[in-house]
Structure formats: structure tokens, C-alpha cells
Design an enzyme around this catalytic site. Sequence first.
Site: not given
Ligand code: CO
Length: 289
Positions: A83, A94, A186
Site C-alpha cells: 500500500d 493512494d 480499497e
Molecule cells: Co487508502
Amino acid sequence: MNDVLSKYELAGKILADVRAEAMDKVKVGASLLGVAEFVENIISEKGAQPAFPCNISRNDEAAHATPSANDISVFGEDMVKLDIGVHVDGYIADTAVTVDLSDNADLVEASRAALRSAIEITHAGISTTEIGAVIESTIESFGYRPVANLTGHALARWDQHASPSIPNKSVLHGAILKEGDIIAIEPFATNGAGHVSESGSVEIYRLETPKPVRLPAARKLLREIEAYRTLPFAKRWLPQPRLDFILNQLERMGIVYAYPVLKEDAGGLISQAEHTVIVEKDGCRIITE
Ligand code: CO
């Protein structure tokens, strides 16, 4: 606003390159610390900054794991989640990907497919309840569970976890997304209980509420921490004697916030997929691919 969007887009483009290079480094026997440092260094070489420490979570770990300064661990036959966050002038992209060394391809596909179906329905005016519901049903169609207490999130300048959150299962009350929102979706899929809890170890912190401190060593550390503004940082980024003692003090005073590693309650394997998207009138645009 165009200037802001172009900074998000640049952060996303750099991040997509970094993710591809990082995935190649994750192999049985490779060092976790080596991968984390590689990721954080190439982000800087490409002219941006890490938005948070490179998270390398394995197997039943979901998030907030990053190697310590003298970590000697290497990858085994693990389900590895990378991540990674990049910021340009505080504007954050992200992304997360699962690199599977454990031979559980369908669990990896469950979170990837959930991310695709979430992105397909995302547009201005949609409720986050609908996004959560499609993530849940997609993961369940593979025979797995979403991790109920982990969510995606909006991104704002210097704020990696802004409102609204993007649920990974159907929820009662959602938020309506607006044109121009920047959100990270996510999904996490697991063959375990579908719930994570904090475990003891902490390698990641962020500044919460700056306050005056008396101890000179703490004052010095606080000055270094303030360079990361409100973004998370790794303990290993702060070489200093008695670091643990001082960080503990700052945490007790409410000056810094700790992120313990999150682990699956039943010890299940977890896969994760994440993209950052810009919400548009009739759809959304991925900036991290
Ligand atoms: Co995130």
C-alpha cells in the site's frame, strides 16, 4: 483548481510507475526493508514524496505494517499487500496491490474484481452505500468476506484519510459523492472472519496535536516530525537515541497518534486492491494506473 488536479494527476502517474517497479521486487527471500526503502527512495527520485511509509502487510495483516530500522525479515510464501502513497505539494494519490506468493489467486481476484465493480458504478450523485454494497456482493460471489471495519476514504490536501469513508460492505448511512471528489476505493477480501483488530506492534505514527514539550530530546524529535505535517511517518525515518521512549511520551500526551498493525481476527488471509479516482459527472477517472 486545474493546478490542483494536475498535482493529483502527477502524484498518481508517479505512483503507478512506482507500484509496477515495487511489485517486481517482491519475491520469496527478498528483504521487506529493502522493498520499503526502494519504494520510498524512487518516489523522491521521481520528484515527489511518500504520503505515508510504504506499507508491507503479509497474510493475516491488513494494514499499517512497515519494516523497522533494523528489520531482517524476508518474504516467504506470503500473501503480500503493498500500500503506497505519493504526494505532490500535499496532494495525495493512494494505491494498493496484492502480490501473491502463496498460491491463492482467487482470493486476490476477489478484491480486484470488487474494485473494478466499484469503479464501474462510481459517479457524481452516487451514495457510498451503493459502492459498499457492490464491493460486498462481488467479494461474496467468490466465496469470501469483505473486511467490514476497513474502508476507503476521500483524499484532501495533507489529509490521507478525509471524509467521507468508502465502505467495503453495505451500510445504513452513506454520503453522496460530488463531482471533483478525490477518493481512494480499497476493498479487502478475506477467508477469515471479515474483521480486523489492532495488534501490539507500532511502526507508523502521525502528528496529531502539537503541544509544548520540555525535554530537549522530545523538542528536537517534534521538530523533525513536524516536517511531515499531518501525514503518517515511520519510526525508522527518525534515527534518534531513546526514540521509543520519547515517541511513547508524545503518544501519551496526545501529540502523536499511533497506527498499530491491523490483523484479521480469525487469522484469515487478506487480499487488497486500491485505486485513487476523481469523481466525474458521469463516471470516474482512475489516476493511479
Ligand atoms: Co487508502
